[in-house]
Design an enzyme around this catalytic site. Structure first.
Site, PDB file in Angstrom:
ATOM      1  CE  LYS A  30       3.959   2.903   0.452  1.00 38.67           C
ATOM      2  NZ  LYS A  30       5.099   2.564   1.269  1.00 38.67           N
ATOM      3  CE1 TYR A 239      -5.790 -17.049  27.621  1.00 39.08           C
ATOM      4  CE2 TYR A 239      -6.223 -15.250  26.094  1.00 39.08           C
ATOM      5  CZ  TYR A 239      -6.345 -16.586  26.448  1.00 39.08           C
ATOM      6  OH  TYR A 239      -7.014 -17.439  25.619  1.00 39.08           O
TER       7      TYR A 239
HETATM    8  C1  LIG Z   1       8.805   6.088  -2.606  1.00 37.70           C
HETATM    9  C2  LIG Z   1       7.627   6.552  -1.807  1.00 37.70           C
HETATM   10  N1  LIG Z   1       7.029   7.701  -2.149  1.00 37.70           N
HETATM   11  C3  LIG Z   1       5.970   8.179  -1.471  1.00 37.70           C
HETATM   12  C4  LIG Z   1       5.453   7.490  -0.376  1.00 37.70           C
HETATM   13  C5  LIG Z   1       4.281   8.055   0.376  1.00 37.70           C
HETATM   14  O1  LIG Z   1       4.676   8.427   1.669  1.00 37.70           O
HETATM   15  P1  LIG Z   1       3.628   9.087   2.697  1.00 37.70           P
HETATM   16  O2  LIG Z   1       2.667   8.013   3.042  1.00 37.70           O
HETATM   17  O3  LIG Z   1       4.474   9.484   3.847  1.00 37.70           O
HETATM   18  O4  LIG Z   1       2.996  10.224   2.000  1.00 37.70           O
HETATM   19  C6  LIG Z   1       6.052   6.295   0.002  1.00 37.70           C
HETATM   20  C7  LIG Z   1       5.537   5.570   1.169  1.00 37.70           C
HETATM   21  O5  LIG Z   1       6.203   5.050   1.977  1.00 37.70           O
HETATM   22  C8  LIG Z   1       7.166   5.806  -0.736  1.00 37.70           C
HETATM   23  O6  LIG Z   1       7.761   4.660  -0.390  1.00 37.70           O
END
Ligand SMILES: Cc1ncc(COP(=O)(O)O)c(C=O)c1O
Length: 347
Positions: A30, A239
């Site tokens: 993501k 700045y």
């Molecule tokens: C529901 C869920 N699972 C797994 C993950 C993966 O987490 P991480 O990046 O700590 O491995 C996330 C990330 O925030 C998440 O929201």
């Protein structure tokens, strides 16, 4: 350098990090793969043994489907009715904690909120009802404190989820709970799949050193020395005159700034690498530039490479270090790099 700043993404490192993590592995890509560029990362994660990909939003699922035609995709976030349609068109699974989503989507993973207090349902009866549904293909939860060894909530969440899975009593469902920290910390959290994000990028979920877990940072951030000048005692840079020379000091200007995601909170508070040595950033981070103190000698020349994240010579700067200086976590350092920085694939 061919341009003012570039993030190099070592896809070989992503592949090796995935190979080191437990299987089955769902790679969490993501937010443009935590800022690494989903187009560069998805294939490497699959090459490293990931068999699922997860995103937060329906739009991310649609983009990912164009890159990975046949891989199961999980949309983990909340979706509106319109987004639900987009996710379904992408052939993605959804996370459900309401009748509405569980009935509308053909494949859902029922989420029990065991302590995160964010998404999922705390209503066990509802969760059991949803879990019995014909569209249900998975059961899941998410840990709030897996990255804090010794915290008692982690064990309590794991116990509650285990009891829920047993009570559902279906052996045709994919059961998953572990994020990177849980996956590295406790095999009891692995169930049928782990969902790892931060670790696949070679970032340490415990904010220490990724090498402790055999992980290699995949992202390095590079810029160049665009200008060098000597600041006389009492002279200032940037700045607000946030830094003042006490002795004649050579200062390099590096064309990267908060308009690239190199945050203003790093004003007078980070190091960069030039010629394999650390030099302190001095003065305010501005939108397009930072300034770096080279010392009493002009130790760098226009055109020299500058490393803001990554290794140069025997020195390295980890995202974990930069995060500590900004009172945040490594996740935000890479995810916060803005589109103005091109992501370039290396291996
Ligand atoms: C529901 C869920 N699972 C797994 C993950 C993966 O987490 P991480 O990046 O700590 O491995 C996330 C990330 O925030 C998440 O929201």
């Amino acid at each position: 350098m061919t341009e003012r700043a570039v993030a190099r993404i070592d896809v070989g490192a992503v592949e090796r990090n995935c190979a080191r993590l437990p299987k089955p592995l769902c790679a969490v890509v993501k937010a443009d793969a935590y800022g690494h560029g989903v187009e560069l990362v998805a294939e490497a994660a699959l090459a490293g043994g990931a068999t699922w990909l997860a995103v937060a939003t329906a739009a991310e699922a649609a983009e990912l489907r164009r890159l990975a035609a046949d891989v199961p995709i999980l949309v983990m976030g909340a979706v509106t009715r319109d987004e639900l349609r987009v996710a379904m068109e992408a052939g993605a699974d959804l996370v459900a904690w309401s009748e509405e989503v569980a009935e509308a989507a053909p494949r859902v993973h029922v989420k029990l909120d065991t302590g995160m207090g964010r998404l999922g349902t705390r209503d066990r009866d509802l969760a059991l009802r949803l879990a019995a549904g014909a569209n249900t293909v998975g059961l899941m939860t998410h840990f709030a404190t897996a990255d804090e060894p010794g915290d008692e909530l982690f064990g309590a969440q794991l116990d509650e989820f285990r009891r829920f899975v047993a009570e559902v009593g279906r052996d045709d469902l994919l059961v998953h709970a572990a994020n990177s920290a849980a996956a590295l910390r406790d095999p009891a959290s692995h169930f049928d799949m782990v969902r790892c994000g931060v670790a696949i990028y070679g970032l340490d979920p415990f904010q220490s050193d990724p090498a402790e877990h055999g992980l290699e940072p995949a992202l390095s951030l590079h810029s160049w020395v665009a200008s060098v000048r000597c600041i006389e005692p009492g002279g200032t840079v940037g700045y607000g005159r946030r830094w003042r020379a006490e002795a004649p000091t050579w200062v390099a200007t590096v064309p990267v700034g908060y308009g690239d995601g190199w945050r203003r909170a790093l004003t007078n508070d980070c190091d960069v690498l030039i010629g394999g040595r650390r030099y302190p950033l001095v003065g305010a981070v501005s939108m397009d530039n930072v300034t770096v103190a080279l010392g009493a000698e002009p130790a760098a020349a226009v055109g020299d490479e500058v490393v803001l994240l990554g290794a140069q010579g025997g020195e390295r700067i980890l995202a974990e270090e930069v995060a500590r200086r900004m009172s945040t976590i490594n996740y935000e350092v890479t995810t916060g790099l803005l589109p103005r920085i091109r992501r370039e694939q290396v291996r």
